[in-house]
Write a protein that holds these residues in place. Structure first.
Motif, PDB file in Angstrom:
ATOM      1  N   VAL A 115       2.528  15.885  19.921  1.00 46.78           N
ATOM      2  CA  VAL A 115       2.282  14.925  20.991  1.00 46.78           C
ATOM      3  C   VAL A 115       0.889  14.334  20.872  1.00 46.78           C
ATOM      4  N   CYS A 116      -0.086  15.213  20.611  1.00 47.99           N
ATOM      5  CA  CYS A 116      -1.476  14.762  20.682  1.00 47.99           C
ATOM      6  C   CYS A 116      -1.867  13.869  19.510  1.00 47.99           C
ATOM      7  N   LEU A 117      -1.158  13.974  18.361  1.00 52.45           N
ATOM      8  CA  LEU A 117      -1.531  13.155  17.227  1.00 52.45           C
ATOM      9  C   LEU A 117      -0.764  11.838  17.167  1.00 52.45           C
ATOM     10  N   THR A 118       0.158  11.640  18.087  1.00 54.16           N
ATOM     11  CA  THR A 118       0.964  10.419  18.040  1.00 54.16           C
ATOM     12  C   THR A 118       0.091   9.171  18.056  1.00 54.16           C
ATOM     13  N   ALA A 119      -0.934   9.177  18.877  1.00 56.05           N
ATOM     14  CA  ALA A 119      -1.799   7.999  18.991  1.00 56.05           C
ATOM     15  C   ALA A 119      -2.723   7.852  17.794  1.00 56.05           C
ATOM     16  N   LEU A 120      -2.946   8.997  17.040  1.00 52.34           N
ATOM     17  CA  LEU A 120      -3.884   8.955  15.938  1.00 52.34           C
ATOM     18  C   LEU A 120      -3.232   8.518  14.630  1.00 52.34           C
ATOM     19  N   VAL A 121      -1.995   8.914  14.411  1.00 55.52           N
ATOM     20  CA  VAL A 121      -1.361   8.666  13.134  1.00 55.52           C
ATOM     21  C   VAL A 121      -0.544   7.378  13.190  1.00 55.52           C
ATOM     22  N   SER A 122      -1.190   6.264  12.954  1.00 53.33           N
ATOM     23  CA  SER A 122      -0.520   4.967  12.889  1.00 53.33           C
ATOM     24  C   SER A 122      -1.135   4.227  11.712  1.00 53.33           C
ATOM     25  N   PRO A 123      -0.542   4.358  10.499  1.00 48.37           N
ATOM     26  CA  PRO A 123      -1.173   3.896   9.270  1.00 48.37           C
ATOM     27  C   PRO A 123      -1.730   2.483   9.370  1.00 48.37           C
ATOM     28  N   ALA A 124      -3.014   2.347   9.017  1.00 45.75           N
ATOM     29  CA  ALA A 124      -3.666   1.048   9.059  1.00 45.75           C
ATOM     30  C   ALA A 124      -4.571   0.847   7.852  1.00 45.75           C
ATOM     31  N   GLN A 125      -4.897   1.933   7.138  1.00 45.81           N
ATOM     32  CA  GLN A 125      -5.814   1.833   6.015  1.00 45.81           C
ATOM     33  C   GLN A 125      -5.093   1.328   4.773  1.00 45.81           C
ATOM     34  N   THR A 126      -5.861   0.745   3.867  1.00 45.69           N
ATOM     35  CA  THR A 126      -5.316   0.271   2.601  1.00 45.69           C
ATOM     36  C   THR A 126      -6.069   0.928   1.452  1.00 45.69           C
ATOM     37  N   ILE A 127      -5.384   1.082   0.338  1.00 47.11           N
ATOM     38  CA  ILE A 127      -5.967   1.666  -0.858  1.00 47.11           C
ATOM     39  C   ILE A 127      -6.865   0.642  -1.554  1.00 47.11           C
ATOM     40  N   ASP A 128      -7.997   1.104  -2.071  1.00 51.55           N
ATOM     41  CA  ASP A 128      -8.879   0.256  -2.863  1.00 51.55           C
ATOM     42  C   ASP A 128      -8.283   0.134  -4.267  1.00 51.55           C
ATOM     43  N   PRO A 129      -7.734  -1.033  -4.644  1.00 51.24           N
ATOM     44  CA  PRO A 129      -7.054  -1.156  -5.935  1.00 51.24           C
ATOM     45  C   PRO A 129      -7.994  -1.111  -7.131  1.00 51.24           C
ATOM     46  N   SER A 130      -9.316  -1.209  -6.901  1.00 53.50           N
ATOM     47  CA  SER A 130     -10.264  -1.184  -8.015  1.00 53.50           C
ATOM     48  C   SER A 130     -10.544   0.222  -8.520  1.00 53.50           C
ATOM     49  N   PHE A 131      -9.967   1.234  -7.847  1.00 56.64           N
ATOM     50  CA  PHE A 131     -10.194   2.630  -8.243  1.00 56.64           C
ATOM     51  C   PHE A 131      -8.870   3.276  -8.603  1.00 56.64           C
ATOM     52  N   SER A 132      -8.786   3.863  -9.796  1.00 58.63           N
ATOM     53  CA  SER A 132      -7.578   4.567 -10.210  1.00 58.63           C
ATOM     54  C   SER A 132      -7.940   5.701 -11.156  1.00 58.63           C
ATOM     55  N   ALA A 133      -7.756   6.933 -10.682  1.00 60.39           N
ATOM     56  CA  ALA A 133      -8.011   8.107 -11.507  1.00 60.39           C
ATOM     57  C   ALA A 133      -6.750   8.919 -11.728  1.00 60.39           C
ATOM     58  N   SER A 134      -5.609   8.441 -11.237  1.00 63.93           N
ATOM     59  CA  SER A 134      -4.370   9.209 -11.351  1.00 63.93           C
ATOM     60  C   SER A 134      -4.005   9.568 -12.784  1.00 63.93           C
TER      61      SER A 134
END
Length: 642
Positions: free
Chosen positions: A20-39
């Motif tokens: 219940v308490c994390l419902t307001a926190l977990v709403s994806p809004a961030q994006t990945i920086d495409p200039s970084f790739s170490a996978s």
């Protein structure tokens, strides 16, 4: 094979409210920086594979520690990447630290967990610093660098700097015990913070420091005596706790489990006033265990929670920032194990996950920030001012240095706090001198504690980290970089064998997959309105990998139910076991991993990528035991893959 797991406290009833308490926190809004790739460096499938620590360094590079790296590139689980995620092949550390880290402003690295001595210092290229020798006999859990170069050490030991000292002490920059400091603790110190006035905050599970009774949280004067004006009223699990200093002098405290504040409430994150009393204006909106936290310069707090493993941001009063959130997903139990704020506000994230912010990533990634980082250094001939704000990381203390030639630097003094930044007055240098500022970032981490520095500079251009010569294998990603300073805008131009390179107009020169034609000498020229400076030369050597083909079987022997054979391996290369019913057979069949795993022994990492099963050698030999086939002659061979 090393497997590391973070100890987790027992489940408690507070966690019932998580959904219940994390419902307001977990709403994806961030994006990945495409200039970084170490996978590509983390493609090996091995039990416990994860990135445990990621540490930004001045100049844009970052240190990584963990398990599951491609051993052909990071063979011991500890390496350095350029700002785009490409391996820096010039860094060759002889061991994995396995403890606390501090990346110094001079590029050297304090590392807890050095074999034989448990605490060492590495040069910028990863080689041991022979000018540092700290004889000790135990484990290092926490390290902190002071403005004067002395080093605070916490852990589990009875000897430090070659002298008797239990669990807590201070050493000189050469590794000797500082006998002017009241050392020793009953219990362990897990986290330090050094205030701008030189006083030292310590958190852990202890009952005394320097022979002075105090419980779990204390503030010491610069000589180690207890600051009696600090009276914290906090109880709970501070074993593994960490603390951070805010710009207004308040103290953010993260417990390893649940903390009980002065009014009897349980919470994973609390804030204290500068005298240790509870800050009643702060109320954390999170009811889950907080494993990582880092302060932004604007007072907002980036946190990582446990269930689910998610990154969120709190406003300065503890309420959720609804514009910021992302969840790590893509593995059986996704787990963010490390996080670091870069000076530009971007967020480095590592752990055990297969996706981040909706993008497929293997255990490491970088997030763009929804807020802008501000960083403004100015010198008017007598006063140096460094203003910091937005999503830039908060710093505990700042030191200013000056130079009239960009090479020889002198300490100007430690800065004092002002609203929104730092200031030093009474500086006597020509107005066209180069000035640089260092600030210590002290993030709140769980197991792998790592502090690092951010910087800014004004004046004529200078180079503080020279590009390094390196040897890379053909068809692997390669890059060159340098650490540069001076007033912006800075104009960069890379030279290859004396001629300007196309596209080489940034501090980072990305060469793509290196080829023989890329071999040669590289230099960087940096200019601004004051003039220009040239870097030293870096030589890039490109080698060809050993050709693939059958490996020589070095020994066979009959067993009661089958045959056993062994072959020598090259560390980091991939091998495949094949069989055929006749030597003249045109096509050999690969043996599946499920059939091999019960019979294959030695040190290896198994992987199945796009249907090609192979075993990456993590040792010098492998042995295969094969049961006899039923009434059919069968031949076996081992092939080294490209």
């Amino acid at each position: 094979m090393l497997v590391r797991a973070r100890h987790r406290p027992a489940f408690n009833l507070w966690a019932v409210a998580i959904g219940v308490c994390l419902t307001a926190l977990v709403s994806p809004a961030q994006t990945i920086d495409p200039s970084f790739s170490a996978s590509p460096l983390l493609a090996v499938s091995v039990i416990g594979a994860a990135v445990w620590a990621v540490v930004p360094q001045m100049g844009g590079s970052l240190l990584v520690e963990g398990q599951g790296f491609d051993p052909r590139q990071i063979y011991n689980g500890f390496g350095r990447l350029y700002s785009n995620g490409v391996l820096d092949a010039s860094f060759q550390a002889p061991y994995m630290p396995l403890g606390a880290l501090v990346s110094q402003p001079d590029g050297k690295l304090l590392a807890g967990g050095q074999p034989n001595f448990d605490l060492g210092r590495l040069n910028p290229d990863g080689t041991p610093d022979t000018n540092f020798d700290c004889q000790m006999d135990g484990l290092v859990y926490s390290l902190m660098l002071q403005p004067d170069g002395k080093i605070l050490v916490g852990g589990k030991f009875t000897t430090l700097g070659g002298e008797a000292c239990t669990n807590f002490g201070r050493i000189t920059s050469h590794g000797n015990l500082d006998t002017s400091f009241r050392s020793g603790s009953v219990g362990m110190v897990w986290s330090f913070a050094v205030q701008p006035d030189g006083k030292i905050l310590a958190a852990g599970d202890f009952t005394s420091l320097g022979g002075q009774p105090c419980t779990n949280l204390a503030r010491l004067n610069s000589d180690g005596t207890l600051d009696t004006g600090f009276s914290p009223r906090v109880s709970g699990d501070l074993g593994g706790a960490s603390l951070s200093l805010q710009g207004d002098g308040k103290i953010l405290l993260r417990g390893f489990g649940w903390l009980t504040n002065a009014v009897g409430e349980g919470t994973p994150l609390i804030r204290l006033n500068s005298d240790g009393s509870l800050d009643t204006t702060f109320e954390s909106a999170i009811n889950d265990m907080v494993t990582l936290a880092e302060l932004q310069a604007d007072g907002e707090i980036v946190v990582v929670t446990e269930f689910p493993s998610a990154i969120s941001r709190l406003n300065s009063g503890g309420s959720p920032d609804s514009s910021f959130s992302t969840v790590a997903t893509g593995s059986t139990a996704p787990d963010i194990q490390c996080m670091a704020l870069q000076d530009d506000g971007k967020i480095l994230v590592g752990g055990d996950f297969g996706a981040l912010a909706g993008d497929s990533l293997q255990r490491i990634g970088r997030l763009d920030n929804t807020e802008t980082a501000t960083n403004d250094l100015a010198f008017d001939g007598s006063t140096v001012t460094w203003m910091r704000g937005g999503s830039a990381p908060e710093v505990d203390w700042v030191r200013f240095e000056g130079s009239t030639n960009g090479t020889d630097w002198m300490a100007l003094g430690n800065a004092v706090r002002i609203a929104g930044g730092w200031r030093l007055q009474g500086v006597q240098l020509p107005t066209n001198s180069a000035i640089r500022a260092f600030g210590l970032v002290n993030p709140e981490t769980d197991v792998h504690r790592a502090a690092y520095f951010v910087h800014s500079s004004v004046g004529p251009p200078f180079i503080f980290t020279q590009p390094a010569s390196q040897t890379v294998t053909a068809d692997t990603a390669a890059a060159l970089s340098a650490g540069v300073g001076g007033s912006r805008p800075l104009r960069c131009q890379w030279l290859f064998n004396g001629a300007s390179t196309s596209g080489g107009t940034n501090v980072l020169l990305s060469l793509g997959n290196a080829q023989a034609a890329d071999e040669g000498t590289y230099n960087l020229t940096v200019t601004n309105l004051y003039g220009g400076v040239n870097s030293g030369a870096a030589v890039l050597t490109v080698t060809n990998p050993p050709p693939p083909g059958p490996a020589v079987i070095s020994g066979t022997k009959l067993k009661g139910t089958g045959i056993e054979f062994s072959w020598n391996t090259i560390w980091g290369f991939k091998y495949q076991v094949q069989s055929a019913t006749a030597l003249s057979q045109a096509t050999w069949q690969q043996i599946s991993g499920s059939d091999l795993l019960p019979w294959l022994s030695g040190y290896f990492a198994y992987q199945n990528l796009q249907g090609v099963e192979s075993f990456t050698a993590l040792g010098s030999s492998l042995t295969l035991s094969v049961p006899f086939a039923t009434n059919q002659e069968r031949f076996y061979r081992v092939v080294r893959l490209p």
